[in-house]
Design an enzyme around this catalytic site. Structure first.
Site, mmCIF file in Angstrom:
data_model
loop_
_atom_site.group_PDB
_atom_site.id
_atom_site.type_symbol
_atom_site.label_atom_id
_atom_site.label_comp_id
_atom_site.label_asym_id
_atom_site.label_seq_id
_atom_site.Cartn_x
_atom_site.Cartn_y
_atom_site.Cartn_z
ATOM 1 N N THR A 101 41.255 86.429 31.682
ATOM 2 C CA THR A 101 42.727 86.229 31.411
ATOM 3 C C THR A 101 43.585 86.516 32.700
ATOM 4 O O THR A 101 43.274 87.428 33.620
ATOM 5 C CB THR A 101 43.073 87.262 30.180
ATOM 6 O OG1 THR A 101 44.579 87.072 30.317
ATOM 7 C CG2 THR A 101 42.770 88.562 30.498
ATOM 8 N N ASP A 102 44.867 85.788 32.652
ATOM 9 C CA ASP A 102 45.558 85.877 33.805
ATOM 10 C C ASP A 102 46.170 87.223 33.547
ATOM 11 O O ASP A 102 46.969 87.959 34.555
ATOM 12 C CB ASP A 102 46.597 84.922 33.721
ATOM 13 C CG ASP A 102 47.485 84.736 32.513
ATOM 14 O OD1 ASP A 102 47.246 85.557 31.464
ATOM 15 O OD2 ASP A 102 48.323 83.953 32.517
ATOM 16 N N GLU A 103 46.116 87.983 32.635
ATOM 17 C CA GLU A 103 46.954 89.317 32.529
ATOM 18 C C GLU A 103 46.418 90.541 33.269
ATOM 19 O O GLU A 103 47.028 91.446 33.281
ATOM 20 C CB GLU A 103 46.894 89.663 30.883
ATOM 21 C CG GLU A 103 47.355 88.788 29.740
ATOM 22 C CD GLU A 103 47.906 89.360 28.755
ATOM 23 O OE1 GLU A 103 48.051 90.637 28.518
ATOM 24 O OE2 GLU A 103 48.203 88.623 27.778
ATOM 25 N N TYR B 73 44.702 96.105 26.558
ATOM 26 C CA TYR B 73 43.733 94.707 26.498
ATOM 27 C C TYR B 73 43.528 94.231 27.828
ATOM 28 O O TYR B 73 42.510 93.949 28.344
ATOM 29 C CB TYR B 73 44.440 93.731 25.862
ATOM 30 C CG TYR B 73 44.048 92.383 26.044
ATOM 31 C CD1 TYR B 73 42.711 92.050 25.480
ATOM 32 C CD2 TYR B 73 44.719 91.445 26.638
ATOM 33 C CE1 TYR B 73 42.248 90.821 25.913
ATOM 34 C CE2 TYR B 73 44.323 90.199 27.185
ATOM 35 C CZ TYR B 73 43.160 89.849 26.519
ATOM 36 O OH TYR B 73 42.482 88.584 26.811
ATOM 37 N N LYS C 207 40.053 94.071 30.068
ATOM 38 C CA LYS C 207 39.218 92.885 30.502
ATOM 39 C C LYS C 207 39.402 92.902 32.168
ATOM 40 O O LYS C 207 38.336 92.517 32.584
ATOM 41 C CB LYS C 207 40.500 91.513 30.194
ATOM 42 C CG LYS C 207 40.353 91.309 28.795
ATOM 43 C CD LYS C 207 39.246 90.653 28.294
ATOM 44 C CE LYS C 207 38.827 89.523 28.814
ATOM 45 N NZ LYS C 207 37.587 88.943 27.994
HETATM 46 P P1 NAD Z 1 39.784 85.770 19.254
HETATM 47 O O1 NAD Z 1 40.267 87.054 19.187
HETATM 48 O O2 NAD Z 1 40.170 84.366 18.639
HETATM 49 O O3 NAD Z 1 38.152 85.548 19.201
HETATM 50 C C1 NAD Z 1 37.193 86.743 19.507
HETATM 51 C C2 NAD Z 1 35.853 86.228 18.865
HETATM 52 O O4 NAD Z 1 34.961 87.359 19.282
HETATM 53 C C3 NAD Z 1 35.807 86.410 17.379
HETATM 54 O O5 NAD Z 1 35.113 85.508 16.632
HETATM 55 C C4 NAD Z 1 35.242 87.904 17.153
HETATM 56 O O6 NAD Z 1 34.458 87.937 15.675
HETATM 57 C C5 NAD Z 1 34.389 88.005 18.285
HETATM 58 N N1 NAD Z 1 33.990 89.214 18.728
HETATM 59 C C6 NAD Z 1 34.574 90.254 18.752
HETATM 60 N N2 NAD Z 1 34.007 91.524 19.008
HETATM 61 C C7 NAD Z 1 32.676 91.111 19.029
HETATM 62 C C8 NAD Z 1 31.654 91.809 19.348
HETATM 63 N N3 NAD Z 1 31.461 93.135 19.652
HETATM 64 N N4 NAD Z 1 30.242 91.126 19.385
HETATM 65 C C9 NAD Z 1 30.302 89.749 18.815
HETATM 66 N N5 NAD Z 1 31.502 89.028 18.713
HETATM 67 C C10 NAD Z 1 32.599 89.807 18.909
HETATM 68 O O7 NAD Z 1 39.792 85.344 20.878
HETATM 69 P P2 NAD Z 1 40.287 84.118 21.692
HETATM 70 O O8 NAD Z 1 41.786 84.098 22.043
HETATM 71 O O9 NAD Z 1 39.475 83.022 21.430
HETATM 72 O O10 NAD Z 1 39.695 84.625 23.133
HETATM 73 C C11 NAD Z 1 38.374 84.519 23.509
HETATM 74 C C12 NAD Z 1 38.250 85.146 24.920
HETATM 75 O O11 NAD Z 1 39.223 84.489 25.952
HETATM 76 C C13 NAD Z 1 38.532 86.547 24.889
HETATM 77 O O12 NAD Z 1 37.536 87.069 26.003
HETATM 78 C C14 NAD Z 1 39.961 86.650 25.727
HETATM 79 O O13 NAD Z 1 40.261 87.735 26.496
HETATM 80 C C15 NAD Z 1 39.858 85.375 26.594
HETATM 81 N N6 NAD Z 1 41.363 84.474 26.980
HETATM 82 C C16 NAD Z 1 42.260 84.342 25.654
HETATM 83 C C17 NAD Z 1 43.178 83.582 25.965
HETATM 84 C C18 NAD Z 1 44.138 83.177 25.099
HETATM 85 O O14 NAD Z 1 45.527 82.701 25.246
HETATM 86 N N7 NAD Z 1 43.758 83.278 23.659
HETATM 87 C C19 NAD Z 1 43.581 83.436 27.290
HETATM 88 C C20 NAD Z 1 42.710 83.754 28.463
HETATM 89 C C21 NAD Z 1 41.593 84.492 28.069
HETATM 90 O O1 DAU Z 2 47.707 85.189 29.270
HETATM 91 C C1 DAU Z 2 46.531 85.163 28.352
HETATM 92 C C2 DAU Z 2 46.569 86.024 27.121
HETATM 93 O O2 DAU Z 2 47.541 85.297 26.415
HETATM 94 C C3 DAU Z 2 45.364 86.157 26.623
HETATM 95 O O3 DAU Z 2 44.651 87.081 27.483
HETATM 96 C C4 DAU Z 2 45.212 86.999 25.176
HETATM 97 O O4 DAU Z 2 44.132 87.180 24.559
HETATM 98 C C5 DAU Z 2 46.418 86.209 24.296
HETATM 99 O O5 DAU Z 2 46.443 86.989 23.233
HETATM 100 C C6 DAU Z 2 47.638 86.164 25.036
HETATM 101 O O6 DAU Z 2 48.496 87.237 25.312
HETATM 102 P P1 DAU Z 2 50.164 87.225 25.160
HETATM 103 O O7 DAU Z 2 50.308 88.622 24.632
HETATM 104 O O8 DAU Z 2 50.624 86.589 25.996
HETATM 105 O O9 DAU Z 2 50.023 86.230 23.680
HETATM 106 P P2 DAU Z 2 50.866 86.502 22.296
HETATM 107 O O10 DAU Z 2 50.757 85.300 21.628
HETATM 108 O O11 DAU Z 2 50.604 87.669 21.626
HETATM 109 O O12 DAU Z 2 52.422 86.568 22.833
HETATM 110 C C7 DAU Z 2 52.970 85.525 23.679
HETATM 111 C C8 DAU Z 2 54.508 86.062 23.953
HETATM 112 O O13 DAU Z 2 55.282 86.072 22.867
HETATM 113 C C9 DAU Z 2 54.529 87.422 24.499
HETATM 114 O O14 DAU Z 2 55.624 87.558 25.507
HETATM 115 C C10 DAU Z 2 54.866 88.298 23.242
HETATM 116 C C11 DAU Z 2 55.548 87.292 22.490
HETATM 117 N N1 DAU Z 2 55.737 87.564 21.196
HETATM 118 C C12 DAU Z 2 54.603 87.526 20.567
HETATM 119 C C13 DAU Z 2 54.328 87.628 19.411
HETATM 120 C C14 DAU Z 2 53.042 87.869 18.548
HETATM 121 C C15 DAU Z 2 56.902 87.601 20.490
HETATM 122 O O15 DAU Z 2 57.970 87.370 20.957
HETATM 123 N N2 DAU Z 2 56.615 87.642 18.990
HETATM 124 C C16 DAU Z 2 55.741 87.923 18.232
HETATM 125 O O16 DAU Z 2 55.512 88.117 17.218
#
Ligand code: NAD
Ligand code: DAU
Length: 368
Positions: free
Chosen positions: A135-137, A161, A165
């Site tokens: 992630t970019d975080e 988190y 990562k």
């Molecule tokens: P998600 O929470 O939707 O899905 C995570 C999946 O991992 C689920 O299916 C869960 O059951 C599985 N999982 C969790 N713990 C596990 C374990 N111990 N063994 C096997 N499976 C397990 O997450 P997502 O949003 O799809 O993100 C997927 C990946 O991409 C993560 O590594 C996250 O850090 C990364 N990522 C997410 C975003 C985003 O915006 N969502 C952005 C950048 C990177």
């Molecule tokens: O940047 C990549 C990341 O993006 C991934 O690595 C994470 O897995 C993914 O969850 C996401 O993280 P964020 O914290 O940026 O996503 P989220 O959707 O939780 O929040 C997006 C923005 O909105 C953030 O600035 C927090 C804000 N927010 C979020 C929620 C859930 C609100 O203002 N209200 C809310 O209820």
């Protein structure tokens, strides 16, 4: 032909990646390993389950023996590692599981890959790839005029988190440097699209509007995220698997910075527009603001800020663009409209994923 292990393939990005991959590489073997936490859902993989090359394994990435035997038995040559605890707010209220799954889980997977792939004499590392999805975080938070994150931006994670990562990224890098495990890493910005669990901002707001709840905006709503459609993320990973350099890190983004408040207002316009075009939606969702003649933006409510809330993320994906010819293709307004439409058309999905008993039932039916 490739033989893939996709960890976390029942989650949001994982399931979209599986669909994307099967459509483009129908002859490949694709094994999903997922422990089905609250965020994992077999319904996300229903279409994939029809595909002859697909297999689902219900298991944990921390089970090194299971992963090793899967890698051997299925002769898997690529791991796309997505399994993780992924929600920042949950990492603030309960960080332990993030350390355990994201750090120890990734380490366990690395050990399994090393044993299965590297410990046979004469192994050709070129045959294999361990791709870690990050992630970019990990780069921390930008000021309003700072340049976007590049791959050489120092790591400065702010939430548990992000720290978990970052630690997993370092382990992946170290296994390449020390043991020669053929790894690559991608650091991606915020994704959106179908199958995203309704705890993240976009699906949460869509679902809240449809059931007549408020849209909670943390702080002043001016935190900025760089939004990418999930299919563009999958394409970035595909390019890295195909031609990315071993040991390299690639940022994936789309130069689409949006303040949260602007994004939620756009989402509101999208929902208003769809209700205006399809009057039957007012009968299906009587609690939604347009059903009683109100605009969706009236549901916006400012709430207490997230502790340690990163102010701004922005990704510079020049390396991926210049080296591998990447460009994101989904325009944000189009992507937002199609995502809203997907949630309107998949009411049963979002109601079910929020229902514990349904998830347990699916696991009993299809899990191993
Ligand atoms: P998600 O929470 O939707 O899905 C995570 C999946 O991992 C689920 O299916 C869960 O059951 C599985 N999982 C969790 N713990 C596990 C374990 N111990 N063994 C096997 N499976 C397990 O997450 P997502 O949003 O799809 O993100 C997927 C990946 O991409 C993560 O590594 C996250 O850090 C990364 N990522 C997410 C975003 C985003 O915006 N969502 C952005 C950048 C990177
Ligand atoms: O940047 C990549 C990341 O993006 C991934 O690595 C994470 O897995 C993914 O969850 C996401 O993280 P964020 O914290 O940026 O996503 P989220 O959707 O939780 O929040 C997006 C923005 O909105 C953030 O600035 C927090 C804000 N927010 C979020 C929620 C859930 C609100 O203002 N209200 C809310 O209820």
């Amino acid at each position: 032909m490739s033989r893939l292990l996709v960890t976390g393939g029942a989650g949001f990005i994982g399931s979209n990646f599986v669909h994307y991959w099967i459509a483009r590489h129908p002859d490949d073997r694709i094994v999903v390993l997922d422990s089905l936490t609250y965020a994992g859902n077999l319904a996300n993989l229903e279409a994939a389950a029809q595909h002859p090359g697909f297999r689902f394994v219900h298991g944990d990435i921390r089970d090194q023996g299971l992963v090793e035997s899967l890698l051997r038995e299925e002769e898997l040559d690529s791991i796309i590692h997505l399994a993780a605890e992924s929600h920042v707010d949950r990492s603030i209220s309960g960080p332990d599981i993030f350390v355990d799954v994201n750090i120890n889980g990734t380490h366990s997977l690395l050990k399994a890959a090393r044993r299965a792939w590297m410990e046979n004499p004469g192994t050709d590392p070129e045959r294999y790839r361990f791709h870690h999805v990050s992630t970019d975080e990990v780069y921390g938070s930008l000021g309003p005029t700072d340049a976007a994150f590049t791959e050489s931006t120092p790591y400065s994670p702010n939430s548990p988190y992000a720290a978990s990562k970052a630690a997993s990224d370092h382990l992946v890098r170290a296994y390449q440097h020390t043991y020669g495990l053929p790894t690559s890493i991608s650091n991606c910005s915020n994704n959106y699209g179908p199958y995203q669990f309704p705890e993240k901002l976009i699906p949460l707001c869509i679902v809240n509007l449809l059931v007549g709840k408020a849209l909670p905006i943390y702080g002043d709503g001016q935190n900025v995220r760089d939004w990418l459609h999930v299919d563009d993320h999958s394409r970035g990973i595909e390019l890295i698997l195909d031609r990315g350099r071993v040991g390299e890190t690639y940022n994936i983004g789309s130069r689409n910075e949006q303040a949260n408040l602007d994004l939620v207002r756009q989402l509101c316009r999208s929902v208003d527009k769809l209700f205006a075009e399809r009057p039957e939606l007012c009968d299906r969702f009587p609690e939604a603001p347009p059903a009683s003649g109100r605009q969706c933006k009236e549901a916006i409510e400012f709430v207490t800020d997230r502790p340690g809330h990163d102010r701004r993320y922005a990704i510079d994906s020049s390396r991926l663009e210049d080296e591998l010819g990447y460009s994101s293709t989904t325009d944000f307004e189009t992507g937002m409209d199609s995502t809203v439409l997907w949630f309107l058309e998949n009411e049963a999905w979002w109601r079910a994923v929020m229902d514990e008993s349904y998830r347990e039932w699916m696991t009993d039916q299809y899990g191993q």
